[in-house]
Design an enzyme around this catalytic site. Structure first.
Site, PDB file in Angstrom:
ATOM      1  N   ASN A  66      27.586  26.634  45.394  1.00 36.15           N
ATOM      2  CA  ASN A  66      27.908  28.039  45.538  1.00 36.15           C
ATOM      3  C   ASN A  66      26.843  28.808  46.315  1.00 36.15           C
ATOM      4  OD1 ASN A  66      30.337  29.357  44.525  1.00 36.15           O
ATOM      5  ND2 ASN A  66      29.918  28.211  42.656  1.00 36.15           N
ATOM      6  N   CYS A  93      29.725  32.002  34.502  1.00 33.75           N
ATOM      7  CA  CYS A  93      30.149  30.813  35.253  1.00 33.75           C
ATOM      8  C   CYS A  93      30.246  31.279  36.694  1.00 33.75           C
ATOM      9  CB  CYS A  93      31.463  30.267  34.710  1.00 33.75           C
ATOM     10  SG  CYS A  93      32.752  31.488  34.466  1.00 33.75           S
ATOM     11  N   ASP A 113      33.125  33.358  38.249  1.00 33.36           N
ATOM     12  CA  ASP A 113      33.595  34.736  38.179  1.00 33.36           C
ATOM     13  C   ASP A 113      33.437  35.329  36.790  1.00 33.36           C
ATOM     14  OD1 ASP A 113      34.327  35.029  40.853  1.00 33.36           O
ATOM     15  OD2 ASP A 113      36.171  33.896  40.507  1.00 33.36           O
ATOM     16  N   GLY A 114      33.169  34.478  35.837  1.00 32.17           N
ATOM     17  CA  GLY A 114      32.928  34.985  34.494  1.00 32.17           C
ATOM     18  C   GLY A 114      34.186  35.352  33.750  1.00 32.17           C
ATOM     19  N   TRP A 115      35.310  34.688  34.063  1.00 34.30           N
ATOM     20  CA  TRP A 115      36.498  34.985  33.261  1.00 34.30           C
ATOM     21  C   TRP A 115      37.159  33.719  32.717  1.00 34.30           C
ATOM     22  CZ3 TRP A 115      37.844  38.068  38.114  1.00 34.30           C
ATOM     23  CH2 TRP A 115      38.206  37.208  39.169  1.00 34.30           C
ATOM     24  N   ASP A 116      36.697  32.544  33.105  1.00 34.98           N
ATOM     25  CA  ASP A 116      37.293  31.333  32.551  1.00 34.98           C
ATOM     26  C   ASP A 116      36.356  30.667  31.532  1.00 34.98           C
ATOM     27  OD1 ASP A 116      39.657  31.529  33.974  1.00 34.98           O
ATOM     28  OD2 ASP A 116      38.734  30.680  35.760  1.00 34.98           O
ATOM     29  N   ARG A 117      35.410  29.906  32.066  1.00 38.97           N
ATOM     30  CA  ARG A 117      34.493  29.200  31.172  1.00 38.97           C
ATOM     31  C   ARG A 117      33.694  30.171  30.318  1.00 38.97           C
ATOM     32  NH1 ARG A 117      32.782  25.265  36.075  1.00 38.97           N
ATOM     33  NH2 ARG A 117      33.536  27.046  37.242  1.00 38.97           N
TER      34      ARG A 117
END
Lengths: 582, 525
Positions: A253, A341, A343-347
């Site tokens: 990234n 993580c 985007d900070g909305w899954d993991r």
């Protein structure tokens, strides 16, 4: 309605998924459901079987080539149901096929079931339903705002971050310029905010997205933001920063101008990679799992090898491992933790919510679990519209969705909770059935809760005025979801759960992935003793309950010992009451 | 021989015991002729008593002058003992090794054990073939009890009394015995009351390469068939191993077809089996075969003959599991004991050979194989799927497993009825069933969910439905506290439920009484 060419087809054969058995019946196509009704003549001993499939549940429809008995139609659902029809005339089959193709791809939000679903409630009742969960009250319960944390109005108009909710909690010392500066340095503007406060040690769990650090970029505001989080906790001199990605992914990234925190630039942080794989790996893994368990006459070794090689349980373990790390850091070390993580909305949602579940007995109650989902998933913008609506279908033209975003992240979270309930049978107020019901409705589009990707979208769609809340429905059905083993005393003596992560504790969740394959389940529970022994070795027997999202049915399923005692105990209590009054 | 010769060091102080999920214990280690004992000599502390016959293998490790031995048991428990002093450690290890591999039956612990409990019913007499036959006589008169094997010469592994078709005389049986492996001529295993169909078992026919036939054998098998009915022969081996076999329907020729089911001889070591997951494969295959046999009998109304090679291993797994599926009586505690007696002990499963060693043994497996454990595992799988249909709980199966491998009771000693009689086991040892069939034990082993279920129960054999038997394979490697607590909670709920049920009933009665007594109420209605 105009899409339905043939509302009714007779002489349709429903093939059993795992044997050579079949049932004949009639297929009905309505505006919301596909319904199969078994013709009563061929099975007079038991009630006619009915299967209701909500169009929104359908992930894919496939028309196979013509056979001697007719034209096969295979429908795969997002709740892991798979039905295989054979329609006698090819034309009927084609009509149903093309109608379904149109119906399962809504072109606007207005076509979703939630906007037409009416459970016979007036506006006031609906409004009350939406008020069951109040996140402001939840933060108050945690003890926030307090002398170190405050409510900020910086995101009142979704100006700073449009995927966050309006109400956000930040350290007292984090001023508006710091917040805005920090948000500019974070992917999608998702700056660090409070998601859970562990009152006993004044330690905080915060969440955000990855920093736009690239190879060397710095941001003073972001550094002060982390400093402020660290300072808000007097118990620990440092704050953990958990990057839930594998290191390699985070490194990659950096080339895109994103990346992870450099420990040298931030004072008092301890940086940690956790190594949960990304949504694409998870999606493939689930696809493989489904492939394995869908095989007919599967051999034992193929089953076990398949289970191992698809890696699904390993991924579940990785998520739980991360949650344990989080819970230990907070409860044992008393340190604050920042989780992110990409985007900070899954993991991030997975880890924060599972971690909180381990730390706080409240989240293990029915109401608390709703609050937890509302907080860490719905309000913090897990992209339900994108990632949950299709799990393993290949349809590309999702309603503002992208097939690359589709992933079973939320399913994985529910499974993580289930694995914990297996280890701690007394710690959870709800049973497995509660989790399955939530899973069902995340995909059903029957209630407004999971529609849209974030709060802002939901407000634009005026969800609270036009749809109903799932939580109100589940609350009214609470009786059906109670775990008979739940013990308040246990929660008091074990406020923090410490699960073991030895590999054999991670089991295949049969009731999730084979929920509709009755032949796979334990054959007996007290609720259904009368049916025992009617099935042949390889048969699936009749399915009596109307499935799908028809709302009002209370579904009882025989799943092992857990619900065994509950039903009978309750009915006896009811009897008792009744007798005393009569 | 004196045990004292084998015990080089009878006692060592300051030994530390390590077990998974348990605190370490420091104490004194004592060796006796049959036990390894560790006692901390404190009032409340638990003592470790380990039968030497339970020990599967022993390993020594030395770090400086501290030696430790790792003891691996047949019940799959692994413990570590830290023993101060090289010499002591070495002595203990070699003594235990010698004592645990002692292969002299008459020196086994059951011959020395004296019961500390009152024997209510002598288990040695609880399940005699005569009694079982009396039950059969109430259902049919087509069978007789033959004493052709009374001195165990016709078939050494059969009991003196066996049930055979009435029309077949003893001379025929003798001839059939020469045609079957180890003399195991077809005998009755199970009579299905519902439709009068039977399950028989035997050793493989010695047809040889030139397809030898035996008139008497065919006659015996035909005698079990109803006119015009077909019979099935289930060969539990692979098709390569299996011989062709023929059965004739009464009156006209009809070929009973040979169903071949893979079943290896199961001589791999157990843990390897579990690890490589072949174990689960065997579970699935045995269950599938048992379901097939049960299906032939119950669904197709056909009689079945089951055989493997010798008819003492996989044959017995299939016949006994089929009975669990078909016969509700076998799902009770007493019925299950009877089943184990009939289909395993009296049917000549060589327990002494098969259970001499278990998973951890380093020595080359000769005749050891976890055949019986595999059977118990299959029963457990069915129990899991029908949690309310069994009178016994999982702990009963675990108990039977433990005692099959190492026990103070004589039940599982020896390989056959003949051997047991030679050792005078019924006179010299106590039966496991004497101990089990006492109220306080029965209560512990009873399944709280049990409600008699008279139906045939068909288990699912899909791999997704079969689980690893954690109660055995992970018994010593998991902390079962949470599960135990939940189990207690379940028992509590069930008791409370019963209490309420009684209350409801008494209130109903009261209400009914009031209604009849009170004419006013009747007029009001």
């Amino acid at each position: 309605m105009e899409h339905i060419r043939t509302p009714k087809v007779e002489q349709v054969r429903l093939l059993d998924r795992f044997s050579n058995k079949f049932t004949n019946g009639t297929l009905y196509l309505t505006a919301t459901h596909l319904i199969f009704v078994e013709s009563s003549s061929n099975n007079s001993t038991s009630a006619a079987q009915e299967i209701w499939i909500l169009h929104h549940h359908i992930a894919s429809v496939e028309k196979l080539s013509l056979t001697t008995t007719g034209c096969p139609l295979v429908i795969q659902c997002r709740n892991f149901r798979l039905v295989h029809f054979v329609v006698q005339r090819e034309r009927d089959c084609h009509d149903i096929y093309s109608s379904l193709l149109r119906l399962l791809r809504p072109v606007s939000y207005q076509e979703l079931y939630a906007f037409s679903y009416n459970p016979k409630q007036n506006d006031q009742q609906r409004e009350e339903g939406w008020q069951i969960i109040d996140l402001g009250a939840e933060f108050e319960r945690m003890g926030v705002p307090c002398d170190q944390w405050q409510l900020t109005n910086v995101n009142r108009d979704y100006k700073v971050c449009e995927t966050y909710p309006r109400d956000l909690y930040v350290p007292i010392t984090a001023s508006k310029p710091i917040i805005v500066g920090s948000s500019k340095f974070r992917s999608k503007g998702r700056f660090p905010v409070l998601t859970y406060f562990y009152q006993e040690k004044k330690a905080a769990v915060c969440r955000c997205s990855q920093p736009l650090s690239g190879f060397s970029a710095r941001c003073l505001e972001d550094e002060s933001m982390l400093q402020a989080i660290s300072k808000a906790n007097h118990n620990s001199r440092f704050v953990y920063v958990m990057d839930t990605r594998p290191k390699l992914n985070a490194l990659a990234n950096r080339a895109a101008g994103k990346g992870y925190e450099n420990e040298d630039n931030y004072s008092n942080i301890r940086f940690q990679f956790v190594g949960i794989e990304n949504i694409h790996v998870m999606r493939t893994s689930l696809q493989k799992l489904l492939e394995v368990i869908g095989t007919r006459s599967l051999s034992m070794s193929d089953h076990l090898v398949g289970l191992e090689s698809c890696g699904w349980l390993r991924h579940i373990k990785a998520v739980i491992d991360a949650a344990i790390f989080l819970s230990k850091a907070v409860t044992v070390e008393g340190a604050s933790v920042l989780v992110h993580c990409s985007d900070g909305w899954d993991r991030t949602s997975q880890v924060c919510s599972l971690g909180a579940l381990l730390m706080d007995p409240y989240y293990r109650t029915i109401k608390g679990f709703m609050v937890l989902i509302e907080k860490d998933w719905i309000s913090f913008g897990h992209k339900f519209a994108d990632s949950v609506y299709t799990i393993y279908s290949t349809w590309c033209d999702q309603l503002d969705g992208d097939p690359k975003e589709v992933s079973p992240i939320f399913t994985q979270f529910l499974e993580g909770v289930w694995q914990l309930t297996e280890q701690f049978p007394q710690a959870f107020e709800f049973s497995e059935w509660f989790l399955l019901q939530i899973h069902e409705h995340v995909h059903s589009c029957q209630y407004g809760n999971f529609l849209g990707n974030n709060q802002r979208q939901r407000e634009d769609l005026r969800m609270r005025e036009r749809t109903h809340s799932l939580w109100a429905y589940l609350m009214s059905e609470k009786q059906n979801y109670l775990n008979p083993f739940y013990s308040l005393a246990y929660s008091e003596t074990h406020p923090v759960l410490e699960p073991s992560t030895l590999p054999y504790h991670f089991k295949f969740w049969r009731n999730m992935y084979h929920q509709f394959d009755r032949s796979m389940h334990p054959r007996q529970s007290i609720l259904k003793t009368e049916e025992v022994g009617e099935e042949a070795t390889e048969s699936t027997d009749t399915e009596r309950k109307v499935e799908g999202s028809s709302g009002s049915e209370s579904r009882k399923q025989s799943y092992g010992d857990v619900c065994v005692a509950r039903g009978s105990c309750r009915s006896v209590c009811d009897n008792l009451l009744f007798t005393q009054w009569s | 021989m004196e045990f004292a010769e084998l015990i080089k060091t009878p006692r060592v102080d300051g030994v530390i015991l390590h077990r998974p999920f348990m605190p370490t214990v420091e104490g004194t280690l004592c060796l006796t002729g049959h036990h390894l004992i560790l006692s901390s000599r404190q009032d409340n502390a638990e003592e470790l008593w380990l039968l030497h016959s339970n020990i599967d293998s022993i390993e020594k490790r030395f770090v400086g002058s501290l030696g430790s031995i790792i003891v691996k048991c047949k019940d799959l428990r692994v413990i570590q003992l830290d023993i101060p002093g090289m010499e002591e450690c070495f002595n203990i290890a070699s003594s235990v090794e010698a004592l645990s591999t002692l292969d002299i039956l008459s020196l086994m612990y059951p011959f020395f054990y004296r019961p500390m409990f009152e024997v209510i019913e002598d288990g040695w007499n609880s399940f005699l073939p005569e009694d079982a036959f009396k039950d059969l006589e109430t259902m049919t008169d087509e069978w007789r009890l033959s004493d052709v094997n009374k001195d165990c010469t016709v078939c050494p592994s059969y009991p003196p009394l066996v049930a055979v078709p009435k029309d077949v005389d003893d001379d025929t049986l003798r001839k059939v015995a020469t045609f079957r492996h180890s003399g195991r001529f077809p005998v009755l295993s199970y009579y299905h009351k519902k439709n009068g169909m039977v399950m028989m078992r035997a050793g493989q026919p010695l047809t040889g390469t030139n397809g030898r036939r035996c008139k008497e054998d065919e006659k015996l098998i035909n005698a079990t068939l109803r006119p015009g009915k077909r019979g099935y022969i289930i060969d539990t081996r692979t098709i390569n191993l299996a011989q062709q076999a023929k059965a004739r329907g009464g009156g006209f020729e009809s070929e009973g077809y040979v169903e071949s089911i893979k079943s290896n001889i199961l001589q791999e070591s157990l843990i390897k089996l579990v690890e490589a997951s072949n174990w689960q494969t065997h579970v699935k295959e045995i269950l599938t075969t048992a379901c097939l046999a049960a299906q032939c009998i119950d669904r197709e109304g056909a009689s079945v003959l089951v055989h493997g090679t010798e008819g003492t291993d996989s044959t017995l797994q299939v016949t006994s599991l089929a009975q669990i599926i078909l016969d509700p009586a076998c799902r009770t505690i007493r019925g299950f004991q009877g089943l184990v007696e009939r289909e395993w002990l009296q049917a000549g499963h060589p327990f002494h050979h098969r259970c001499a060693q278990s998973a951890f043994s380093n020595s080359k497996p000769r005749q050891e194989a976890p055949v019986f454990l595999l059977f118990l595992d299959c029963v457990w799988q069915i129990l899991r799927q029908f949690p309310c249909s069994f009178e016994f709980s999982e702990s009963f199966l675990v108990l039977v497993f433990d005692h099959a491998y190492a026990s103070q009771f004589g039940t599982f000693l020896g390989n056959s009825t003949a051997e047991r009689a030679k050792l005078s086991l019924p006179e010299k040892t106590v039966s496991l069933w004497s101990w089990v069939n006492r109220p306080q034990e029965l209560e512990r082993l009873t399944n709280p969910l049990y409600e008699a279920n008279s139906l045939v129960i068909w288990p699912s054999v899909a791999p997704q439905s079969l689980l690893l038997w954690e109660g055995v394979f992970l018994r010593w490697n998991r902390s079962s506290k949470c599960l135990d607590e939940a189990y207690e909670e379940m028992v509590h709920i069930i008791e409370y439920n019963k209490e309420l049920q009684n209350k409801v009933n008494s209130l109903r009665r009261q209400l009914a009484q009031l209604e009849t007594e009170d004419p006013l109420l009747q007029t009001l209605e």
